[in-house]
Motif scaffolding. Sequence first.
Motif, PDB file in Angstrom:
ATOM      1  N   PHE A  35       0.631  -0.852   0.168  1.00  0.00           N
ATOM      2  CA  PHE A  35       0.170  -0.125  -0.288  1.00  0.00           C
ATOM      3  C   PHE A  35       0.955   1.415   0.235  1.00  0.00           C
ATOM      4  O   PHE A  35       0.584   1.680  -0.413  1.00  0.00           O
ATOM      5  CB  PHE A  35      -0.781   0.400   1.255  1.00  0.00           C
ATOM      6  CG  PHE A  35      -1.869   0.470   1.632  1.00  0.00           C
ATOM      7  CD1 PHE A  35      -3.073   1.251   0.124  1.00  0.00           C
ATOM      8  CD2 PHE A  35      -1.498   1.723   1.904  1.00  0.00           C
ATOM      9  CE1 PHE A  35      -3.833   2.056   0.262  1.00  0.00           C
ATOM     10  CE2 PHE A  35      -2.474   3.336   2.591  1.00  0.00           C
ATOM     11  CZ  PHE A  35      -3.956   3.547   1.414  1.00  0.00           C
ATOM     12  N   ALA A  36       2.152   1.342   0.331  1.00  0.00           N
ATOM     13  CA  ALA A  36       3.253   2.050   0.776  1.00  0.00           C
ATOM     14  C   ALA A  36       3.132   2.696  -0.197  1.00  0.00           C
ATOM     15  O   ALA A  36       3.457   3.981  -1.177  1.00  0.00           O
ATOM     16  CB  ALA A  36       4.051   2.131   1.822  1.00  0.00           C
ATOM     17  N   GLY A  37       3.816   1.277  -1.400  1.00  0.00           N
ATOM     18  CA  GLY A  37       4.342   1.948  -2.525  1.00  0.00           C
ATOM     19  C   GLY A  37       3.248   2.231  -3.919  1.00  0.00           C
ATOM     20  O   GLY A  37       2.992   3.049  -4.474  1.00  0.00           O
ATOM     21  N   PRO A  77       6.905  -3.886  -5.572  1.00  0.00           N
ATOM     22  CA  PRO A  77       6.365  -5.281  -4.658  1.00  0.00           C
ATOM     23  C   PRO A  77       7.834  -6.369  -4.575  1.00  0.00           C
ATOM     24  O   PRO A  77       8.245  -7.019  -3.232  1.00  0.00           O
ATOM     25  CB  PRO A  77       5.393  -6.585  -5.198  1.00  0.00           C
ATOM     26  CG  PRO A  77       5.132  -5.541  -6.653  1.00  0.00           C
ATOM     27  CD  PRO A  77       5.364  -4.014  -6.594  1.00  0.00           C
ATOM     28  N   PHE A  78       9.284  -6.320  -4.973  1.00  0.00           N
ATOM     29  CA  PHE A  78      10.197  -7.004  -4.928  1.00  0.00           C
ATOM     30  C   PHE A  78      10.832  -6.297  -4.482  1.00  0.00           C
ATOM     31  O   PHE A  78      10.946  -7.050  -3.074  1.00  0.00           O
ATOM     32  CB  PHE A  78      11.029  -6.731  -6.311  1.00  0.00           C
ATOM     33  CG  PHE A  78      11.062  -8.540  -6.829  1.00  0.00           C
ATOM     34  CD1 PHE A  78      10.409  -9.716  -7.173  1.00  0.00           C
ATOM     35  CD2 PHE A  78      10.546  -8.157  -8.616  1.00  0.00           C
ATOM     36  CE1 PHE A  78       9.891 -10.825  -8.089  1.00  0.00           C
ATOM     37  CE2 PHE A  78      10.158  -9.001  -9.368  1.00  0.00           C
ATOM     38  CZ  PHE A  78       9.639 -10.041  -9.629  1.00  0.00           C
ATOM     39  N   PHE A 187      -1.378  -1.070 -12.135  1.00  0.00           N
ATOM     40  CA  PHE A 187      -0.783  -2.379 -11.662  1.00  0.00           C
ATOM     41  C   PHE A 187      -0.295  -3.105 -10.217  1.00  0.00           C
ATOM     42  O   PHE A 187      -1.033  -3.548 -10.030  1.00  0.00           O
ATOM     43  CB  PHE A 187       0.775  -2.831 -12.037  1.00  0.00           C
ATOM     44  CG  PHE A 187       1.227  -3.654 -12.384  1.00  0.00           C
ATOM     45  CD1 PHE A 187       1.408  -5.018 -13.489  1.00  0.00           C
ATOM     46  CD2 PHE A 187       1.890  -4.281 -11.086  1.00  0.00           C
ATOM     47  CE1 PHE A 187       1.583  -6.370 -12.886  1.00  0.00           C
ATOM     48  CE2 PHE A 187       3.115  -5.447 -11.010  1.00  0.00           C
ATOM     49  CZ  PHE A 187       2.368  -6.340 -12.107  1.00  0.00           C
ATOM     50  N   LEU A 188       0.264  -1.943  -9.309  1.00  0.00           N
ATOM     51  CA  LEU A 188       0.097  -2.360  -8.197  1.00  0.00           C
ATOM     52  C   LEU A 188      -1.498  -2.317  -7.082  1.00  0.00           C
ATOM     53  O   LEU A 188      -1.559  -2.636  -5.996  1.00  0.00           O
ATOM     54  CB  LEU A 188       0.661  -0.884  -7.630  1.00  0.00           C
ATOM     55  CG  LEU A 188       2.460  -1.164  -7.471  1.00  0.00           C
ATOM     56  CD1 LEU A 188       3.166  -0.218  -6.504  1.00  0.00           C
ATOM     57  CD2 LEU A 188       2.731  -2.511  -6.379  1.00  0.00           C
ATOM     58  N   LEU A 213       7.001  10.299   0.652  1.00  0.00           N
ATOM     59  CA  LEU A 213       6.800   9.638  -0.218  1.00  0.00           C
ATOM     60  C   LEU A 213       6.025   9.748  -1.280  1.00  0.00           C
ATOM     61  O   LEU A 213       7.368   9.326  -2.808  1.00  0.00           O
ATOM     62  CB  LEU A 213       6.755   7.820   0.326  1.00  0.00           C
ATOM     63  CG  LEU A 213       7.417   7.323   1.261  1.00  0.00           C
ATOM     64  CD1 LEU A 213       6.752   6.011   1.613  1.00  0.00           C
ATOM     65  CD2 LEU A 213       8.799   7.234   1.074  1.00  0.00           C
ATOM     66  N   GLY A 214       5.500  10.325  -1.362  1.00  0.00           N
ATOM     67  CA  GLY A 214       4.562  10.514  -3.019  1.00  0.00           C
ATOM     68  C   GLY A 214       4.719  11.684  -3.949  1.00  0.00           C
ATOM     69  O   GLY A 214       5.428  11.751  -5.058  1.00  0.00           O
ATOM     70  N   GLY A 215       5.406  12.712  -3.364  1.00  0.00           N
ATOM     71  CA  GLY A 215       5.630  14.082  -3.581  1.00  0.00           C
ATOM     72  C   GLY A 215       6.635  14.295  -4.376  1.00  0.00           C
ATOM     73  O   GLY A 215       7.534  14.516  -5.032  1.00  0.00           O
TER      74      GLY A 215
END
Length: 291
Positions: A35-37, A77-78, A187-188, A213-215
């Motif tokens: 979810f963080a990704g 994910p990896f 995709f995520l 993380l996003g901005g």
Amino acid sequence: MRNQLRLALAAFAPVVWGSTYVVTTELLPAGHPLFAGLMRALPAGLVALALTRTLPHGSWWRRAATLGVLNIGLFFPFLFIAAERLPGGVAATLGAAQPLVVALLAVGVLKESPSAWRFAWGVIGVVGVGLVVLGPAAGFDVIGVLAGLGGTATMALGVTLTKKWGRPAGVGPMAFAGWQLTAGGLFLVPVTFLFEGAPPAIGVNALVGYLWLGGVGGLLAYVLWFRAITTLPVTSVSMLGLLSPMVAALLGVVVLGQTLDPVQLTGFALALAAIVASQRPAPVLTRGVLQ
């Protein structure tokens, strides 16, 4: 001078990515790495699309989707599987091998001449990072190692194809990054809900973490990163990735109260030397041997 400025701006990306571990452990809800990704990729991608109002066209729908899945959708994910199943130092060392994979792919995919000079410094960089982040508690889990290697391979292939295909004429770095972040984020979406279920509650600390993380770690960092890849030698840019685990180790000292011993400081020196030396051509007197 212009290329040096672009390299300096590109270095901002792995420096910011080095903060991901501290932000994740200190601000985000535990047990939701995918979810963080997703939060790092999709909102940033949609913001970029809204600001630029530029969509792919023709073959670039397929190319943008491919790059987004490789650079974002599969890599995240990896990355998180490796982080969960391996000590941080082992996962970081596997990730530090990315410049070596890029150097090999540059020969096969980009038809560049092999450079023993850059490959040798790539090996030294991996050794340096290993000295910084590997500790006595380092262990190996088969699935974790495979995930770490998978993340290294997918990101390396994504970086190489980004260099091969370049950026469409008239499309700016923000739109280009937005395509990939959106594709990887979409995709995520099913992957995240399949493996993690409903999203966690988001408090103030988590909101701050996701915004960072996003901005900053997402939109701004990837705009600079993809711009550098399309305009500079891909092997030089990929070596900047060594900065990420080094910054993570430094933040561990500053934020988490960890310490660095003489071996780790030696590793820092080796990794920094590898980054600097890899940006320069092979020495003239040995160019025929090294390149």
